[in-house]
Design a protein around this motif. Structure first.
Motif, PDB file in Angstrom:
ATOM      1  N   ASP A  16     -25.816 -22.830 -48.122  1.00  0.00           N
ATOM      2  CA  ASP A  16     -26.950 -23.431 -48.306  1.00  0.00           C
ATOM      3  C   ASP A  16     -26.822 -24.652 -49.316  1.00  0.00           C
ATOM      4  O   ASP A  16     -26.484 -24.248 -50.424  1.00  0.00           O
ATOM      5  N   ALA A  17     -26.915 -26.154 -49.052  1.00  0.00           N
ATOM      6  CA  ALA A  17     -26.699 -27.223 -49.974  1.00  0.00           C
ATOM      7  C   ALA A  17     -27.784 -27.534 -50.390  1.00  0.00           C
ATOM      8  O   ALA A  17     -28.129 -28.358 -51.370  1.00  0.00           O
ATOM      9  N   GLY A  18     -29.155 -26.821 -50.286  1.00  0.00           N
ATOM     10  CA  GLY A  18     -30.572 -27.053 -50.897  1.00  0.00           C
ATOM     11  C   GLY A  18     -31.197 -28.059 -49.937  1.00  0.00           C
ATOM     12  O   GLY A  18     -30.699 -28.726 -49.321  1.00  0.00           O
ATOM     13  N   ARG A  19     -32.514 -28.020 -50.340  1.00  0.00           N
ATOM     14  CA  ARG A  19     -33.598 -28.844 -49.652  1.00  0.00           C
ATOM     15  C   ARG A  19     -33.302 -28.981 -48.389  1.00  0.00           C
ATOM     16  O   ARG A  19     -33.333 -29.978 -47.714  1.00  0.00           O
ATOM     17  N   GLY A  20     -33.264 -27.768 -47.608  1.00  0.00           N
ATOM     18  CA  GLY A  20     -33.164 -27.569 -46.275  1.00  0.00           C
ATOM     19  C   GLY A  20     -31.797 -28.277 -45.728  1.00  0.00           C
ATOM     20  O   GLY A  20     -31.864 -28.236 -44.259  1.00  0.00           O
ATOM     21  N   THR A  21     -30.766 -28.476 -46.457  1.00  0.00           N
ATOM     22  CA  THR A  21     -29.379 -28.804 -45.880  1.00  0.00           C
ATOM     23  C   THR A  21     -28.398 -27.607 -45.851  1.00  0.00           C
ATOM     24  O   THR A  21     -28.122 -26.737 -46.758  1.00  0.00           O
ATOM     25  N   LEU A  22     -27.683 -27.498 -44.514  1.00  0.00           N
ATOM     26  CA  LEU A  22     -26.519 -26.411 -44.597  1.00  0.00           C
ATOM     27  C   LEU A  22     -25.482 -27.242 -44.279  1.00  0.00           C
ATOM     28  O   LEU A  22     -25.379 -28.345 -43.802  1.00  0.00           O
TER      29      LEU A  22
END
Length: 114
Positions: free
Chosen positions: A15-21
């Motif tokens: 999970d890279a945050g803000r809905g980004t994988l």
């Protein structure tokens, strides 16, 4: 909807945050690319330079370095780039992975540095 993956393949998602994988895929029997130092130009084939993943703090970065040493995994010393600190590792396929955190008082989201 299709199925992700193939027999023998492993996939890792972070999970890279803000809905980004960020996804990494591993297939058995592949030939790794030659290891290289991050940011140093090369001639010949390579996958890409490196991927950078953030850690929470400088203390976390030192803990990561210590965990790598305890597990016998090579890792660079903590590198001070002036605006962030980094440790460099190589994944099993030779891809350089940079783990980093901003220097104290630096907000990379508010004021990106290149």
């Amino acid at each position: 909807m299709g199925r992700l993956g193939r027999p023998g393949q492993r996939a890792y998602f972070f999970d890279a945050g803000r809905g980004t994988l960020v996804g990494f895929f591993e297939w058995p029997g592949t030939t790794p690319v030659p290891e290289k130092e991050a940011g140093v130009p090369v001639a010949g084939p390579f996958a890409y330079d490196h991927v950078a993943l953030g850690v929470g703090s400088l203390d976390d970065l030192f803990r990561l370095k210590d965990r790598c040493a305890a597990a016998g995994l090579p890792a660079s010393d903590v590198t001070d780039h002036g605006f962030l600190y980094s440790v460099y590792l190589h994944d099993p396929n030779g891809v350089t992975v940079e783990c980093c955190c901003p220097a104290r008082g630096v907000d990379l989201a508010a004021a990106p540095v290149a």
